[in-house]
Write an enzyme that holds these catalytic residues in place. Structure first.
Site, PDB file in Angstrom:
ATOM      1  N   HIS A 260       0.730  -1.284  -0.038  1.00 23.54           N
ATOM      2  CA  HIS A 260      -0.107   0.122  -0.009  1.00 23.54           C
ATOM      3  C   HIS A 260       0.674   1.119  -0.096  1.00 23.54           C
ATOM      4  O   HIS A 260       0.709   2.496   0.647  1.00 23.54           O
ATOM      5  CB  HIS A 260      -0.855  -0.069   1.250  1.00 23.54           C
ATOM      6  CG  HIS A 260      -2.117  -1.056   1.200  1.00 23.54           C
ATOM      7  ND1 HIS A 260      -2.436  -1.707  -0.051  1.00 23.54           N
ATOM      8  CD2 HIS A 260      -3.021  -1.754   2.102  1.00 23.54           C
ATOM      9  CE1 HIS A 260      -3.444  -2.520   0.371  1.00 23.54           C
ATOM     10  NE2 HIS A 260      -3.832  -2.630   1.539  1.00 23.54           N
TER      11      HIS A 260
ATOM     12  N   HIS B 206      -9.897   1.973   0.053  1.00 22.98           N
ATOM     13  CA  HIS B 206      -9.679   0.975   0.894  1.00 22.98           C
ATOM     14  C   HIS B 206     -10.441   1.162   2.109  1.00 22.98           C
ATOM     15  O   HIS B 206     -10.284   0.963   3.419  1.00 22.98           O
ATOM     16  CB  HIS B 206      -8.301   1.093   1.486  1.00 22.98           C
ATOM     17  CG  HIS B 206      -7.724  -0.307   2.136  1.00 22.98           C
ATOM     18  ND1 HIS B 206      -8.307  -1.020   2.933  1.00 22.98           N
ATOM     19  CD2 HIS B 206      -6.772  -1.009   1.432  1.00 22.98           C
ATOM     20  CE1 HIS B 206      -7.625  -2.007   3.352  1.00 22.98           C
ATOM     21  NE2 HIS B 206      -6.513  -2.273   2.220  1.00 22.98           N
TER      22      HIS B 206
ATOM     23  N   GLU C 172     -11.696  -3.817  -2.925  1.00 26.90           N
ATOM     24  CA  GLU C 172     -10.901  -2.708  -3.657  1.00 26.90           C
ATOM     25  C   GLU C 172     -10.585  -3.151  -5.021  1.00 26.90           C
ATOM     26  O   GLU C 172      -9.798  -3.967  -5.320  1.00 26.90           O
ATOM     27  CB  GLU C 172      -9.244  -3.045  -2.825  1.00 26.90           C
ATOM     28  CG  GLU C 172      -9.418  -3.016  -1.333  1.00 26.90           C
ATOM     29  CD  GLU C 172      -8.236  -3.653  -0.737  1.00 26.90           C
ATOM     30  OE1 GLU C 172      -7.068  -3.500  -1.231  1.00 26.90           O
ATOM     31  OE2 GLU C 172      -8.474  -4.508   0.427  1.00 26.90           O
TER      32      GLU C 172
HETATM   33  C1  BGC Z   1      -4.876  -6.398   2.153  1.00 26.73           C
HETATM   34  C2  BGC Z   1      -4.799  -7.290   3.241  1.00 26.73           C
HETATM   35  C3  BGC Z   1      -4.092  -6.163   4.188  1.00 26.73           C
HETATM   36  C4  BGC Z   1      -4.897  -4.886   4.459  1.00 26.73           C
HETATM   37  C5  BGC Z   1      -4.022  -4.075   5.222  1.00 26.73           C
HETATM   38  C6  BGC Z   1      -5.912  -5.327   2.141  1.00 26.73           C
HETATM   39  O1  BGC Z   1      -5.840  -4.550   1.168  1.00 26.73           O
HETATM   40  O2  BGC Z   1      -5.534  -7.262   1.107  1.00 26.73           O
HETATM   41  O3  BGC Z   1      -3.638  -8.314   2.929  1.00 26.73           O
HETATM   42  O4  BGC Z   1      -3.719  -6.788   5.393  1.00 26.73           O
HETATM   43  O5  BGC Z   1      -5.145  -4.327   2.993  1.00 26.73           O
HETATM   44  O6  BGC Z   1      -4.945  -3.242   5.963  1.00 26.73           O
END
Ligand code: BGC
Length: 391
Positions: free
Chosen positions: A140, A212, A356
């Protein structure tokens, strides 16, 4: 017949209440409320904005991370509740335990293997800020991704929208090129919230901006989402290794617990002995959107809470959708300073889900995946539309 003013106002109000109003019918701009959302440790103030529509749906968004803080929508009896996990002030969002609640993630949402990629024969090293299965990877956008930046907001009451802008300088979090990013949230009277990300760069780079939010359509954030009914119009998904990096295969969902082509209760098969579920500790995978509409919108997911009847459809122009079932949520994460969720609630395992839409995870390292490279002169555009209803 010329209507007098009060009759005209009543007619407009009735049209709005019936949900048959649209943007062009509005005689006045929508009102976007602005309030403080607290201060960061360095003293900068975060603001929170409220968009609302004629049906009582509201979306609260902060300029910290261009984050969707709350989304309130009615159930089948008209009861309006907040459907999002999150925090009561910017402190929680800025805290180290925030699992990207409601965030606008960037530059690259999802995982990049070993935090490394090569572009035009140049190697780039990114932060390794996540380690599922004990294997470090980039997640991310890194340590201080887009979700931890203050964005510049422009309110557009005439279209009930807010546009956030942010310039990510060359080398930020290890990514090449100065990137100009723009995110627009817009709410209409059909109970549709759109999130649109647009970006340009002055040098070749990789980009996968992701929205998210963590949803619990029941509005009761202490309950499991395992009873929600999910439909994903996807015949294939991306299996991963134990570090949650895609293997490169696009595997068929047929005959597996990954098959959501028909509406299915999330909890029905989540504990099945199936390698993908065992590696991820539940659902946490990218499904392949078989008929992407790159210049428009295609259905990516439909989820319903049977108790309240609340239903959400997600539409996108992207090639994949990550369905994450909240496997990493745990009350331990919500202990300590700034760490409790809204109203002091410590969110439990699988009490929220994420849908997402995105380019494929680790695409910068996988030649057979659709490209996530952005070059000067090109414009990145990621469109998402959430439609809320109650059945
Ligand atoms: C992921 C998870 C991750 C989370 C973090 C999601 O987009 O798929 O694996 O733990 O984000 O907040």
């Amino acid at each position: 017949m010329v209507k007098n003013t009060s009759t005209l106002l009543l007619t407009l109000a009735t049209a709005a209440l019936c949900g048959c109003g649209n943007n062009s019918m509005k005689s006045d701009p929508y009102e976007i409320l602005t309030a403080t959302f607290g201060h960061l440790e360095d003293g900068r103030e975060a603001l929170i904005y409220t968009l609302s529509n004629a049906n009582g749906v509201t979306a609260k968004i902060t300029n910290y991370g261009a984050t969707l803080v709350s989304l309130k929508a009615p159930d089948r009896d008209g009861t309006i509740e907040d459907l999002l996990h999150g925090y009561d002030s910017v402190d929680g969002y800025a805290g180290s335990k925030n699992p990207y609640f409601g965030a606008s993630v960037g530059r690259f949402g999802n995982r990049i293997k070993d935090g490394k990629f090569t572009l035009d024969c140049k190697d780039y090293i990114l932060a390794t800020n996540n380690d599922p299965g004990g294997i470090p990877c980039h997640l991310h956008g890194g340590v201080d991704g887009f979700n931890r930046r203050i964005w510049t907001a422009t309110l557009r009451p005439e279209s009930n929208a807010i546009t956030f802008t942010y310039v990510s300088v060359d080398g930020e979090e290890g990514y090449p090129g100065t990137l100009s990013a723009e995110i627009t949230y817009q709410l209409n009277d059909n109970n549709e919230l759109t999130w649109t990300a647009v970006a340009t760069t002055d040098a070749p780079t990789v980009l996968n901006m992701v929205h998210h939010p963590y949803w619990n359509l029941s509005g009761d954030h202490s309950t499991s989402i395992n009873d929600h009914i999910l439909m994903l119009p996807c015949d294939r998904y991306l299996p991963t290794n134990v570090g949650l990096i895609p293997t490169g295969e696009l595997a068929s969902v047929t005959g597996t617990p990954m098959d959501f082509t028909q509406p299915t209760q999330i909890g029905l098969r989540v504990n099945d002995q199936f390698e993908a579920l065992e590696f991820a500790g539940g659902y946490d995978h990218c499904w392949v959107l078989e008929q992407p509409n790159v210049n428009g919108l295609a259905l990516a997911a439909r989820v319903k809470d049977p108790k309240s009847g609340r239903t959400m459809e997600v539409h996108t122009n992207q090639v994949g959708v990550q369905f994450y079932g909240g496997n990493f949520l745990s009350p331990e994460d919500f202990q300590g300073e700034f760490a409790s969720g809204k109203g002091g609630l410590a969110y439990e395992f699988r009490t929220a889900l994420c849908l997402e839409t995105e380019g494929f995870p680790d695409a910068p390292n996988q030649a057979n995946f659709p490209s996530t490279v952005l070059r000067p002169g090109e414009t990145y555009e990621h469109r998402m539309l959430y439609h809320f209803s109650a059945e």
